[in-house]
Design an enzyme around this catalytic site. Sequence first.
Site, mmCIF file in Angstrom:
data_model
loop_
_atom_site.group_PDB
_atom_site.id
_atom_site.type_symbol
_atom_site.label_atom_id
_atom_site.label_comp_id
_atom_site.label_asym_id
_atom_site.label_seq_id
_atom_site.Cartn_x
_atom_site.Cartn_y
_atom_site.Cartn_z
ATOM 1 N N LYS A 143 1.145 4.165 -2.976
ATOM 2 C CA LYS A 143 0.713 5.534 -2.728
ATOM 3 C C LYS A 143 1.855 6.520 -2.960
ATOM 4 O O LYS A 143 1.628 7.658 -3.414
ATOM 5 C CB LYS A 143 0.137 5.670 -1.325
ATOM 6 C CG LYS A 143 -1.203 4.955 -1.154
ATOM 7 C CD LYS A 143 -2.239 5.420 -2.182
ATOM 8 C CE LYS A 143 -3.603 4.800 -1.965
ATOM 9 N NZ LYS A 143 -4.622 5.291 -2.932
ATOM 10 N N TYR A 201 0.834 -1.207 0.000
ATOM 11 C CA TYR A 201 0.000 0.000 0.000
ATOM 12 C C TYR A 201 0.871 1.259 0.000
ATOM 13 O O TYR A 201 0.657 2.176 -0.800
ATOM 14 C CB TYR A 201 -0.905 -0.017 1.230
ATOM 15 C CG TYR A 201 -1.869 1.154 1.302
ATOM 16 C CD1 TYR A 201 -2.995 1.200 0.487
ATOM 17 C CD2 TYR A 201 -1.646 2.204 2.183
ATOM 18 C CE1 TYR A 201 -3.878 2.266 0.550
ATOM 19 C CE2 TYR A 201 -2.530 3.275 2.259
ATOM 20 C CZ TYR A 201 -3.640 3.297 1.437
ATOM 21 O OH TYR A 201 -4.506 4.361 1.496
#
Length: 263
Positions: free
Chosen positions: A172, A168
């Site tokens: 990002k 994640y």
Amino acid sequence: MNTVASGNDNGGGSVPAERIAVVTGAGSGIGRAVCGALSGAGWTVVLAGRKPAALAETAAALAGPALPVRTDVSDPRDVDALFAAVRERYGRLDLLFNNAGTTGPGGVPVDELPYAAWQKVVNTNLTGSFLCAQGAFRLMKAQAPVGGRIINNGSVSAHAPRPDSVAYTATKHAVTGLTKSLSLDGRPYRIACGQIDIGNAASDMTERMRSGVPQANGELMAEPVMDVADVARTVLHMAELPLEANVQFATVLATTMPYIGRG
């Protein structure tokens, strides 16, 4: 791809008769809240997501016209079909909110993360954001009047990671690079691109925050959350700026969440 439409074709005149927005991940959470804010401000919203029933629920709650389109953003064929539907129905696109994403499995150490889990997060958060931005860019570059706006959903994890969140966090950070490149490449075509980094907006994805999540020191701690409506208002503000102005990066978070100083 399944579509259900309402609204009128604007014919692509010099001044748009309608403002057209595509919102990915529109079936729940932040995506649904942003759809509501845009619709309430007079936008026609194209709802993209994997679950037709959830998209129908979002559409039913909106104040204005909507076009639900079943879309897996990680599938290039679905994304091509999404933007073909926008072009055929409305003739233009004024806004993409690149919102669809997944956190992946939580609490898995980097050395134990399965490749398939890594790839799923990358395919959704990064490749999906790229594919949708590419589709929007193509429309915005070719339409008359030329131009539009892309808002990418980043995360406070684009600045400071949580423990055991390598997939994640990496995606990002990559979304931030995508935002900067789109901003630069869009300049000749009046395509503005900004990013909203969100921390602890209350949704199904963040429900675990209330019961406790691991901290950098190894402790488990409940964290405060904020209403998704606060995120939606910020996206609406970014969306409604004239193309001569742009919010490049905005950070919206629960005031007392452990972000500043975390780690």
